[in-house]
Design an enzyme around this catalytic site. Structure first.
Site: not given
Ligand code: GLC
Length: 562
Positions: A221, A288, A350-351
Site C-alpha cells: 500500500d 502501489e 477498491h479506490d
C-alpha cells in the site's frame, strides 16, 4: 506447459522435489478481493474469510491463478482495514487465525497463489505503537512515528508546507506531545518512521512472519510514501491542482521531499532481499506507487539491485478507450518495462470507479477491455465483480461511509459527477452479486453497502447460464491465455501498418509461435486487408475473415510453435 516449465526448472535446480519457477508471477493472473464485500457467511452484512474459502472454486473456475485480498488484519476499520492496529491478528469480523491459515491452505490445494495487502507506510492511531509513541517524548517508541516541533510563537503552525497525498496539510497536531505528527493519507493513519532502524526491522519481521505462514507475496500500500526527506525542507510550488496517475504533484505543490524518495527505492531492495530469502515457493511483490513510469520503475530496480517485482501502472485508469491512445500507452509500458520487467494492467480497484463506467456501461466494450487485458504482455489484475460488469452506482458523498467521502463531503455532487471518479469509494465497494435471491446472495443480513439495483441480471448465477454473458467471456479469454504460452510469456511488437485510428494491432511471439492480436475500438465494422491466417479466438462468435465487427477483438495464428 506450466507444468513442463516447473519440471525443467526443478531439474536445472537439481532439486529432488518440484521447485517452482521463480518467474511464475510474470505470467500469473490476479483477482482482487475486497473481503468486506465478497461473501458473508455469518449474516453480519460483511464479507468474511470463510466466505472467500467458499468461493475459491468460483475464482478457480474463472481461470485465475492468484488472489490478492485487501487487508483483513485487526483494525478500527475507519479506513476499512487500511488502518491496522495489529499486523499479526485477524479482525474478528473477518475470522480468526485458524480461518486465515485454512484459507492459505485451501488456495494452495487448488494450485493457486495468495497475496496479502500490506500497509507498511502507516498504522492506525489506535495501534499500541502509536499510543505509546504519542504518550510523551521519552518513551521507547518516541521516534517510531514522524514527530516534529511546530513553527510560530506557540509552535502550533505545521513544521513545513507538505501536503498529504489527498490534499490539506499532512501534519497533525497532537496535544499530548505538543508536537505534530506526519500522515501521508488521513490523520488517523500516522506514518511510521522508517529512518528508525527499529521500525524498519520490526516491519521486516512482519513480512517474514506472513511469508513463513506460506503467503505468496504482497501488494504494498502507498509504497512511495514510505520515506520522507529528513531535511524537512518545504516542497516547491506547482501549477498542478489535482494529482494524477502520472504525477503525485498537486494542490499547487511538487511532492519533492515526501514522495518517491531515494530511501523508499532503497528500502524496496531491502524488502526484496527478505522476500527472496523465502524460496520454494518463490514469492512476489507489487507496489502501489504513483508517478511517471520512469521514476517509479526505480522501485523495481535501483542501483543495479532488484526491488519490487513490479508496480501498478495506473495510466491505464485515465487512458481514453481509443485505439491510438491505447497504442501509445502500450508503447510506453513496453519501453519502460521491457524484459526482464513486466508491466501490469489494472482497470479498477477498491479506490477507483468500476471499469465499465468510463465505457458507458457498454458490455461490448467491457469484453474488448478484458480481451486486451488477457492478450497483452503483462500481469492482468481484475477487481472482483468486473467479470459481471458491476456498474458504479451514485452514492452521495454526504452519507458515504468511506473516510474520503466524509473528508470531501462539502464538494457539490454535480462537481463529483463531472469528474467521473468515485470520490466516495463506497461506489466501487458494493457487494458481489452471486444470485437472484435477496441481497444478490451476498448476505442473509443487512449488507454494509447497497446491492446493485440491477443485480437480477448482473449476478453470477444468471450470467453463468448465458453463453454470451460477460462472465462467460472472461472464462473463455482467460482459458485461452492459460492454454497459450505465447500470450503468457511472449514478446510484444506493435504492427505499425495495421494499427490506425480505429484498430490497434500487435504481435505476441515465443519460440517460433506468433499471434497477431487485433482490436477494433470503433463502433463501425472495419475492413481488414487480406491476412491469410487462422482465427484462434474472437470476442464475436462468427465473423467474416476480412471484416471486423464493432468492438471486436481477434487473435490470429501467424506461425506455429516449434
Ligand atoms: C491506498 C489504498 C486505499 C487506502 C490508502 C491508505 O491508496 O488503496 O484504499 O485508503 O492507501 O492506506
Amino acid at each position: 506447459m506450466k507444468f513442463l516449465t516447473a519440471f525443467v526448472f526443478s531439474v536445472v535446480a537439481g532439486s529432488c522435489c518440484f521447485a517452482q519457477n521463480p518467474d511464475w508471477w510474470k505470467s500469473t493472473t490476479v483477482y482482487q478481493i475486497y473481503p468486506r464485500s465478497f461473501y458473508d457467511t455469518d449474516g453480519d452484512g460483511l464479507g468474511d474469510l470463510n466466505g472467500i474459502i467458499q468461493k475459491l472454486d468460483y475464482i478457480k473456475s474463472l481461470g485465475f491463478e492468484t488472489i490478492w485480498i485487501s487487508p483483513f488484519f485487526l483494525s478500527p476499520q475507519r479506513d476499512f482495514g487500511y488502518d491496522i492496529s495489529d499486523y499479526r491478528s485477524i479482525a474478528p469480523e473477518y475470522g480468526d487465525m485458524g480461518t486465515c491459515l485454512k484459507l492459505i491452505d485451501e488456495v494452495h490445494s487448488r494450485n493457486m497463489k495468495i497475496v496479502f495487502d500490506l500497509v507498511m507506510n502507516h498504522t492506525s492511531n489506535e495501534h499500541a505503537w502509536f499510543k505509546e509513541s504519542s504518550s510523551n517524548r521519552e518513551n521507547e517508541k518516541a521516534d517510531w512515528y514522524v514527530w516534529k516541533d511546530g513553527k510560530g510563537k506557540h509552535g502550533q503552525k505545521p513544521p513545513n508546507n507538505w501536503k498529504a497525498t489527498i490534499g490539506g496539510s499532512g501534519w497533525n497536531w497532537h496535544k499530548g506531545r505538543n508536537q505534530f505528527y506526519w500522515a501521508s493519507f488521513l490523520p488517523f493513519q500516522p506514518d511510521l518512521n522508517y529512518s528508525n532502524s527499529k521500525v524498519k526491522n520490526t516491519m521486516l519481521d512482519v513480512v517474514r512472519h506472513w511469508l513463513s505462514k506460506g503467503v505468496d507475496g504482497f501488494r504494498l500500500d502507498i509504497f512511495n510514501s514510505i520515506f520522507e526527506d529528513t531535511s524537512f525542507h518545504n516542497n516547491p510550488g506547482s501549477l498542478r491542482i489535482i494529482p494524477s496517475e502520472e504525477t503525485p504533484d498537486g494542490f499547487f505543490q511538487k511532492m519533492k521531499f515526501n514522495v518517491n524518495q531515494e530511501g523508499s527505492f532503497e528500502f524496496a531492495t531491502e524488502l526484496r532481499a527478505v522476500v527472496d530469502s523465502f524460496q520454494n515457493p518463490p514469492r512476489f511483490m507489487v507496489g502501489e506507487v504513483f508517478g511517471d513510469v520512469e521514476t517509479t520503475k526505480k522501485f523495481c530496480s535501483y542501483h543495479g539491485k532488484d526491488g519490487l517485482h513490479t508496480i501498478f501502472l495506473f495510466k491505464t485508469l485515465s487512458t481514453p478507450f481509443k485505439a491510438k491512445k491505447w497504442r501509445k500507452m502500450v508503447e510506453e509500458f513496453e519501453h519502460n518495462f521491457a524484459e526482464p520487467f513486466v508491466p501490469t494492467y489494472v482497470f479498477s480497484n477498491h479506490d477507483r470507479r468500476r471499469s465499465i463506467t468510463p465505457l458507458g456501461n457498454d458490455v461490448r466494450k467491457a469484453k474488448l477491455l478484458a480481451f486486451f487485458q488477457f492478450t497483452v504482455r503483462g500481469i492482468p489484475f481484475t477487481y472482483y465483480g468486473e467479470e459481471l460488469g458491476i456498474e458504479k452506482p451514485t452514492l452521495p458523498l454526504k452519507t458515504g461511509l468511506d473516510p474520503l467521502a466524509q473528508r470531501y463531503k462539502s464538494i457539490p455532487q454535480f462537481m463529483v459527477n463531472w469528474t467521473g471518479q468515485s470520490l466516495n469509494r463506497d461506489e466501487c465497494r458494493t457487494p458481489m452479486l452471486w444470485d437472484t435471491t435477496q441481497n444478490a446472495g451476498f448476505t442473509s443480513g443487512e449488507p454494509w453497502l447497497p446491492v446493485a439495483e440491477n443485480f437480477k441480471e448482473k449476478n453470477v448465477q444468471t450470467q453463468d447460464r448465458d453463453s454470451t454473458s460477460l462472465l462467460n467471456f472472461y472464462k473463455r479469454i482467460i482459458e485461452f491465455r492459460n492454454e497459450n504460452l505465447v500470450l503468457q510469456e511472449g514478446t510484444l511488437t506493435i504492427d505499425e501498418e495495421i494499427s490506425n485510428g480505429k484498430v490497434f494491432a500487435f504481435y505476441r511471439e515465443l519460440n517460433g509461435g506468433k499471434f497477431l492480436v487485433l482490436m477494433n475500438f470503433s463502433s463501425k465494422t472495419v475492413r481488414l486487408n487480406e491476412i491469410p491466417s487462422e482465427v484462434m479466438f474472437s470476442t464475436h462468435p462468427s465473423t467474416a475473415a476480412d471484416f471486423m465487427s464493432p468492438f471486436e477483438g481477434r487473435v490470429l495464428k501467424i506461425a506455429q510453435n516449434n
